[in-house]
Design an enzyme around this catalytic site. Structure first.
Site, PDB file in Angstrom:
ATOM      1  N   GLU A   8     -44.977  33.795  22.606  1.00 39.72           N
ATOM      2  CA  GLU A   8     -43.721  33.376  21.969  1.00 39.72           C
ATOM      3  C   GLU A   8     -43.012  32.476  22.985  1.00 39.72           C
ATOM      4  OE1 GLU A   8     -40.706  36.363  21.116  1.00 39.72           O
ATOM      5  OE2 GLU A   8     -39.475  34.888  20.073  1.00 39.72           O
ATOM      6  N   ASP A  51     -40.006  32.471  28.679  1.00 35.44           N
ATOM      7  CA  ASP A  51     -38.669  31.849  28.706  1.00 35.44           C
ATOM      8  C   ASP A  51     -38.299  31.636  30.175  1.00 35.44           C
ATOM      9  OD1 ASP A  51     -36.227  31.972  26.249  1.00 35.44           O
ATOM     10  OD2 ASP A  51     -35.687  31.385  28.287  1.00 35.44           O
ATOM     11  N   ASP A  54     -34.163  24.982  21.031  1.00 38.14           N
ATOM     12  CA  ASP A  54     -33.136  23.947  20.991  1.00 38.14           C
ATOM     13  C   ASP A  54     -33.771  22.697  20.363  1.00 38.14           C
ATOM     14  OD1 ASP A  54     -31.407  21.855  21.564  1.00 38.14           O
ATOM     15  OD2 ASP A  54     -30.719  22.791  23.430  1.00 38.14           O
ATOM     16  N   LYS A  73     -30.646  14.678  20.850  1.00 34.19           N
ATOM     17  CA  LYS A  73     -30.401  13.370  21.490  1.00 34.19           C
ATOM     18  C   LYS A  73     -31.716  12.642  21.749  1.00 34.19           C
ATOM     19  CE  LYS A  73     -25.989  14.297  23.557  1.00 34.19           C
ATOM     20  NZ  LYS A  73     -25.392  15.061  24.625  1.00 34.19           N
ATOM     21  N   ASP A  98     -33.760  26.782  12.449  1.00 33.17           N
ATOM     22  CA  ASP A  98     -32.668  26.465  11.523  1.00 33.17           C
ATOM     23  C   ASP A  98     -32.498  24.953  11.426  1.00 33.17           C
ATOM     24  OD1 ASP A  98     -31.851  26.659  14.352  1.00 33.17           O
ATOM     25  OD2 ASP A  98     -30.090  25.660  13.524  1.00 33.17           O
TER      26      ASP A  98
HETATM   27  C1  LIG Z   1     -31.863  28.803  21.198  1.00 34.48           C
HETATM   28  S1  LIG Z   1     -32.649  29.933  22.244  1.00 34.48           S
HETATM   29  C2  LIG Z   1     -33.651  30.907  21.127  1.00 34.48           C
HETATM   30  C3  LIG Z   1     -34.037  32.226  21.718  1.00 34.48           C
HETATM   31  C4  LIG Z   1     -34.832  33.155  20.797  1.00 34.48           C
HETATM   32  N1  LIG Z   1     -36.129  32.606  20.473  1.00 34.48           N
HETATM   33  C5  LIG Z   1     -34.065  33.442  19.538  1.00 34.48           C
HETATM   34  O1  LIG Z   1     -34.479  32.973  18.472  1.00 34.48           O
HETATM   35  O2  LIG Z   1     -33.066  34.170  19.611  1.00 34.48           O
HETATM   36  C6  LIG Z   1     -33.852  28.925  23.051  1.00 34.48           C
HETATM   37  C7  LIG Z   1     -34.525  29.613  24.225  1.00 34.48           C
HETATM   38  O3  LIG Z   1     -35.521  28.768  24.731  1.00 34.48           O
HETATM   39  C8  LIG Z   1     -35.472  28.777  26.134  1.00 34.48           C
HETATM   40  N2  LIG Z   1     -35.997  27.488  26.606  1.00 34.48           N
HETATM   41  C9  LIG Z   1     -35.640  26.257  26.164  1.00 34.48           C
HETATM   42  N3  LIG Z   1     -36.346  25.301  26.786  1.00 34.48           N
HETATM   43  C10 LIG Z   1     -37.166  25.953  27.649  1.00 34.48           C
HETATM   44  C11 LIG Z   1     -38.139  25.519  28.577  1.00 34.48           C
HETATM   45  N4  LIG Z   1     -38.407  24.236  28.729  1.00 34.48           N
HETATM   46  N5  LIG Z   1     -38.793  26.450  29.288  1.00 34.48           N
HETATM   47  C12 LIG Z   1     -38.532  27.765  29.131  1.00 34.48           C
HETATM   48  N6  LIG Z   1     -37.620  28.240  28.267  1.00 34.48           N
HETATM   49  C13 LIG Z   1     -36.942  27.350  27.531  1.00 34.48           C
HETATM   50  C14 LIG Z   1     -34.030  29.004  26.495  1.00 34.48           C
HETATM   51  O4  LIG Z   1     -33.892  29.582  27.773  1.00 34.48           O
HETATM   52  C15 LIG Z   1     -33.576  29.925  25.373  1.00 34.48           C
HETATM   53  O5  LIG Z   1     -33.683  31.285  25.717  1.00 34.48           O
END
Ligand SMILES: C[S@@+](CC[C@H](N)C(=O)[O-])C[C@H]1O[C@@H](n2cnc3c(N)ncnc32)[C@H](O)[C@@H]1O
Length: 211
Positions: free
Chosen positions: A39, A64, A113, A117, A149
């Site tokens: 995941e 993560d 995310d 941009k 989303d």
């Molecule tokens: C918007 S959160 C979603 C978290 C979880 N999957 C949820 O649905 O609740 C995005 C997650 O991706 C992680 N993340 C984003 N870019 C990352 C990267 N390049 N390497 C590791 N983690 C990343 C962030 O730290 C964050 O915890």
């Protein structure tokens, strides 16, 4: 986190070297031959923990960079003595330093995310730069699941799948607005719950990389 045996935190942010578990997750860590499912951007790891409970015959690894979020799922699974789950704290950009060819059977990308941009385009977790990394360790028949989303990221991903000739297996721009029942969609992550409270439709894409 350091005291949890199933949390792997490689020492350096830039990760100059491969981790010692690369290519050996089954042999050294899980001590079985079960399929490995990742995941990516797992946050608190709700999907990994719920799937690991549901599928004891599979191994799950939540990935993560943020330790405080990951700690929630790591602690939860540790207290429940779960043996088929691990957490890997790295930047996903470094993921090929952690897994070998054919080591992974499936990937879930949960509410990443969308990086809207333009200058952040190649930070999107379904950008071809990332798909190329996943290809290095995903089995040929391996599946990638994206739940988001973001209609923007959904459209972007469909464009990449079509443009690069990957195999689209399933998609919907409103997962809960249709009556088709899809497996494992009842699991809701922290971010998914926030978006559902705002009545935002959730999208789902399932695909296989072209080889
Ligand atoms: C918007 S959160 C979603 C978290 C979880 N999957 C949820 O649905 O609740 C995005 C997650 O991706 C992680 N993340 C984003 N870019 C990352 C990267 N390049 N390497 C590791 N983690 C990343 C962030 O730290 C964050 O915890």
């Amino acid at each position: 986190m350091e005291q949890l045996p199933h949390v792997i935190q490689p020492e350096t942010y830039e990760m100059k070297e491969d981790i010692s578990l690369k290519g050996k997750w089954n042999e050294v860590f899980f001590k079985n031959d079960n399929p490995i499912i990742l995941e990516l951007g797992c946050g608190k790891g709700e999907y990994s923990v719920a799937l690991a409970e549901r599928y004891p015959e599979k191994n799950f690894i939540g990935v993560d960079i943020k330790g405080n979020r990951m700690w929630v799922g790591a602690q939860d699974s540790f207290e429940n003595k779960m043996k088929n789950i691990a957490f890997l704290r790295i930047r996903i950009e470094n993921i090929i330093k952690c897994f070998s060819e054919n080591e992974v059977s499936e990937i879930w990308i949960t509410f990443p995310d969308p990086q809207i941009k333009r200058r952040r385009t190649n930070k999107r977790l379904t950008h071809p730069h990332f798909l190329e990394r996943y290809r290095c360790f995903l089995k040929k028949e391996g599946i990638i699941n994206l739940k988001t989303d973001s209609q923007f990221l959904y459209g972007f991903t469909l464009g990449i799948i079509e443009g690069e000739g990957h195999e689209l297996l399933d998609c919907t721009n409103d997962l809960y607005g249709v009556h088709q029942i899809r497996e494992n969609m009842d699991i809701k992550t922290h971010y998914e719950k926030l978006f559902l409270e705002k009545n935002m439709p959730i999208t789902y894409t399932k695909f296989r990389l072209k080889y």
